[in-house]
Design an enzyme around this catalytic site. Sequence first.
Site, PDB file in Angstrom:
ATOM      1  CE  LYS A 100      -3.711  -2.731   0.335  1.00 36.99           C
ATOM      2  NZ  LYS A 100      -4.506  -3.448   1.322  1.00 36.99           N
TER       3      LYS A 100
HETATM    4  C1  LIG Z   1      -5.470  -4.419   1.818  1.00 36.13           C
HETATM    5  C2  LIG Z   1      -6.935  -4.199   1.961  1.00 36.13           C
HETATM    6  C3  LIG Z   1      -7.645  -4.515   3.131  1.00 36.13           C
HETATM    7  C4  LIG Z   1      -7.025  -5.250   4.274  1.00 36.13           C
HETATM    8  O1  LIG Z   1      -5.895  -4.631   4.732  1.00 36.13           O
HETATM    9  P1  LIG Z   1      -4.983  -5.365   5.842  1.00 36.13           P
HETATM   10  O2  LIG Z   1      -4.173  -4.241   6.397  1.00 36.13           O
HETATM   11  O3  LIG Z   1      -4.150  -6.359   5.076  1.00 36.13           O
HETATM   12  O4  LIG Z   1      -5.865  -5.995   6.814  1.00 36.13           O
HETATM   13  C5  LIG Z   1      -8.975  -4.176   3.214  1.00 36.13           C
HETATM   14  N1  LIG Z   1      -9.609  -3.580   2.193  1.00 36.13           N
HETATM   15  C6  LIG Z   1      -8.977  -3.295   1.048  1.00 36.13           C
HETATM   16  C7  LIG Z   1      -9.731  -2.607  -0.044  1.00 36.13           C
HETATM   17  C8  LIG Z   1      -7.630  -3.614   0.888  1.00 36.13           C
HETATM   18  O5  LIG Z   1      -7.006  -3.354  -0.265  1.00 36.13           O
END
Ligand SMILES: *Cc1c(COP(=O)(O)O)cnc(C)c1O
Length: 389
Positions: A188
């Site tokens: 991210k």
């Molecule tokens: C990555 C992601 C999540 C979950 O994130 P984590 O930090 O891995 O729990 C939830 N929603 C979306 C849209 C994501 O891309």
Amino acid sequence: MIPYGRQNISDEDVAAVVEVLRSDFLTQGPAVPRFEAALTAATGAEHALAVNSATSALHIACLALELGPGDLLWTVPNTFVASANVGRLCGADVDFVDVDRGNWNMSVAALQEKLQTAAAAGRLPKVVIPVHFGGESCDMAAIGELAKQYGFAVIEDASHAVGGRYREQMIGACQHSDITVFSFHPVKIVTTAEGGAALCNDTDLARRMEALRSHGVTRDAQQFQQQAHGPWYYEQVALGLNYRLTDLQAALGCQQMERLDAFVERRLALAARYDALLADLPVQVQLRSVEQRSAQHLYPVWMNPEQFDRTVVFEAMRSQGVGVNVHYIPVHTQTYYRQLGFDWGQFPEAERYYRGALSLPMFPDLTEAQQDEVVAALRRSLDQGRVAS
Ligand SMILES: *Cc1c(COP(=O)(O)O)cnc(C)c1O
């Protein structure tokens, strides 16, 4: 292999984590509140609660909004499964709102129509979770208006959108929502390895989420229902979990937040360059509004599945060393949700998008030479994947 996403770790990041390792606190020291202050400063939200993942943040957000058995949560099919799963973890029922063609975000028209039907049937959602796909905000003003009209709460799943802007406000300011959630997974925008946060402007919601992330326990005397027994006293006021972020992670997050703007600017520059390089190729790029600033977590393209075999294109890209990916398999088609009664055909725009979707590499350290390589590989792969007409 050029990956589709990758973290950027500097020497300062490494030093900040090592410093925590040598300090008194590996967890629950000064770095977590410092990271939270960086999040409120960057977004304009009043409160930020750091937790160990975005999934945890979504879960405590739903719990704080008192989502439970008999309630309904709506989200989009074009998301990671966590956006829907948290509803089920609270014991609520889950349903989906289809996406718009072109930007692949929650369709306001579809939401409005579904709300009208739901109101007539007396089965309105308690919580709606729009997801800012690829970092491009949903139409939050319109969704916020519908929330007031129909009386549901809004949680923005901004896992892709830290550093993005919706109109005049940074994403996370919660101007049109109750709570906004970020993810700090390494692919991210900024990372704490695993990590997430829930942001809001409501003191009561913030207090509840703070207790929920740590066993439902508070040390704040104002929240005690009983007389404190002494200076050691803490009180469990709700049923919570251990969703805490460590100081090791928060120290990394603090360092990363200093580069948030530079990361997003670099992503946007790469996206503009992709837009130009792909202009003569038979793929659609995500529609992005000029009123917004995408955080550009992903660079998704769409090929018409009647003209191209996406599996052939995907494999040709991988065999040329380009780590493409596909976001997202529509959540309602997952086995778990099919066992609850959902099936293919129910959300045609999300399914149509999925059948032609391909995410190209997008991360700050992607070089222009690598980007040229990706586009050249895509040109060849599309030739290979063209279906005979
Ligand atoms: C990555 C992601 C999540 C979950 O994130 P984590 O930090 O891995 O729990 C939830 N929603 C979306 C849209 C994501 O891309």
